[in-house]
Design a protein around this motif. Structure first.
Motif, PDB file in Angstrom:
ATOM      1  N   THR A  20      60.903 -48.564  39.215  1.00  0.00           N
ATOM      2  CA  THR A  20      60.009 -48.448  38.067  1.00  0.00           C
ATOM      3  C   THR A  20      60.636 -47.625  36.951  1.00  0.00           C
ATOM      4  O   THR A  20      61.059 -46.491  37.174  1.00  0.00           O
ATOM      5  CB  THR A  20      58.675 -47.798  38.496  1.00  0.00           C
ATOM      6  N   GLU A  23      58.748 -44.904  31.848  1.00  0.00           N
ATOM      7  CA  GLU A  23      57.513 -45.034  31.069  1.00  0.00           C
ATOM      8  C   GLU A  23      56.377 -45.683  31.859  1.00  0.00           C
ATOM      9  O   GLU A  23      55.212 -45.559  31.492  1.00  0.00           O
ATOM     10  CB  GLU A  23      57.746 -45.787  29.750  1.00  0.00           C
ATOM     11  N   LEU A  24      56.695 -46.367  32.963  1.00  0.00           N
ATOM     12  CA  LEU A  24      55.661 -47.011  33.777  1.00  0.00           C
ATOM     13  C   LEU A  24      55.312 -46.222  35.033  1.00  0.00           C
ATOM     14  O   LEU A  24      54.370 -46.574  35.746  1.00  0.00           O
ATOM     15  CB  LEU A  24      56.098 -48.430  34.165  1.00  0.00           C
ATOM     16  N   GLU A  49      47.419 -53.499  32.672  1.00  0.00           N
ATOM     17  CA  GLU A  49      48.270 -52.801  31.701  1.00  0.00           C
ATOM     18  C   GLU A  49      49.737 -52.838  32.131  1.00  0.00           C
ATOM     19  O   GLU A  49      50.634 -53.095  31.323  1.00  0.00           O
ATOM     20  CB  GLU A  49      47.804 -51.355  31.553  1.00  0.00           C
ATOM     21  N   PHE A  50      49.989 -52.600  33.405  1.00  0.00           N
ATOM     22  CA  PHE A  50      51.353 -52.605  33.934  1.00  0.00           C
ATOM     23  C   PHE A  50      51.980 -54.001  33.804  1.00  0.00           C
ATOM     24  O   PHE A  50      53.102 -54.140  33.316  1.00  0.00           O
ATOM     25  CB  PHE A  50      51.325 -52.182  35.411  1.00  0.00           C
ATOM     26  N   ARG A  52      51.327 -56.407  31.821  1.00  0.00           N
ATOM     27  CA  ARG A  52      51.541 -56.819  30.426  1.00  0.00           C
ATOM     28  C   ARG A  52      52.751 -56.137  29.786  1.00  0.00           C
ATOM     29  O   ARG A  52      53.244 -56.590  28.768  1.00  0.00           O
ATOM     30  CB  ARG A  52      50.295 -56.522  29.593  1.00  0.00           C
ATOM     31  N   HIS A  53      53.228 -55.063  30.381  1.00  0.00           N
ATOM     32  CA  HIS A  53      54.387 -54.353  29.839  1.00  0.00           C
ATOM     33  C   HIS A  53      55.656 -55.149  30.152  1.00  0.00           C
ATOM     34  O   HIS A  53      55.886 -55.523  31.303  1.00  0.00           O
ATOM     35  CB  HIS A  53      54.467 -52.947  30.434  1.00  0.00           C
ATOM     36  N   GLU A  55      58.695 -54.324  30.575  1.00  0.00           N
ATOM     37  CA  GLU A  55      59.585 -53.697  31.553  1.00  0.00           C
ATOM     38  C   GLU A  55      59.131 -53.909  32.998  1.00  0.00           C
ATOM     39  O   GLU A  55      59.882 -53.630  33.934  1.00  0.00           O
ATOM     40  CB  GLU A  55      59.708 -52.198  31.272  1.00  0.00           C
ATOM     41  N   SER A  56      57.902 -54.386  33.186  1.00  0.00           N
ATOM     42  CA  SER A  56      57.388 -54.573  34.544  1.00  0.00           C
ATOM     43  C   SER A  56      57.813 -55.899  35.169  1.00  0.00           C
ATOM     44  O   SER A  56      57.602 -56.111  36.362  1.00  0.00           O
ATOM     45  CB  SER A  56      55.861 -54.510  34.543  1.00  0.00           C
ATOM     46  N   ASP A 113      53.500 -60.568  25.970  1.00  0.00           N
ATOM     47  CA  ASP A 113      52.828 -59.290  25.774  1.00  0.00           C
ATOM     48  C   ASP A 113      51.889 -59.396  24.580  1.00  0.00           C
ATOM     49  O   ASP A 113      52.250 -59.933  23.543  1.00  0.00           O
ATOM     50  CB  ASP A 113      53.861 -58.195  25.545  1.00  0.00           C
TER      51      ASP A 113
END
Length: 114
Positions: A20, A23-24, A49-50, A52-53, A55-56, A113
Motif C-alpha cells: 500500500t 497516502e492510502l 474511497e480506496f 476509486r484512488h 494508486e489502489s 476516478d
C-alpha cells in the motif's frame, strides 16, 4: 458465512506493509478498525474511497477476493457490484474481460476516478 477473525487483520497488515502506498495506508488502518467493529457501512464507504484512488489498482482484485467477499452478505449489494467492477479492471486479458461484452455496465460507472 462464518468469518474467522484471525486471518483478516493479518491479511490487511500484510497488504498495508508490503503493497500500500503511503497516502492510502490510513484507509487500510480504517478497514481493519471497521471490520473488527463490524461497521459495515463505514467499511464499505472506506473501500469505495480506496478503490476509486488510482494508486489502489494493483490491490483491488486481491482485496476484493480475500477481504470484501468475507463480508459480502453484510453490505449493500449495489456497492458490492460496484467494488467488483473496480476490481475486475485488473483482469485485463483474461477470460473475465473476454466475456465482458455480455455484461451490461451501469451508466453511472465510468470506470475512471471521479
Amino acid at each position: 458465512m462464518d468469518i474467522d477473525p484471525k486471518p483478516i487483520p493479518e491479511f490487511l497488515a500484510q497488504q498495508r506493509d508490503d503493497h500500500t502506498p503511503a497516502e492510502l495506508q490510513p484507509l487500510m488502518l480504517d478497514f481493519e478498525d471497521f471490520w473488527e467493529r463490524k461497521l459495515w457501512h463505514q467499511l464499505t464507504t472506506a473501500l469505495d474511497e480506496f478503490f476509486r484512488h488510482p494508486e489502489s489498482s494493483p490491490q483491488r482484485l486481491v482485496l476484493f477476493k480475500h477481504f470484501v467477499m468475507t463480508f459480502a452478505d453484510k453490505i449493500n449489494q449495489l456497492k458490492l457490484v460496484e467494488l467488483g467492477l473496480w476490481a475486475s479492471q485488473e483482469c485485463k486479458g483474461t477470460l473475465l474481460t473476454a466475456n465482458a461484452s455480455a455484461i451490461i455496465i451501469p451508466p453511472w460507472f465510468s470506470g475512471t476516478d471521479s
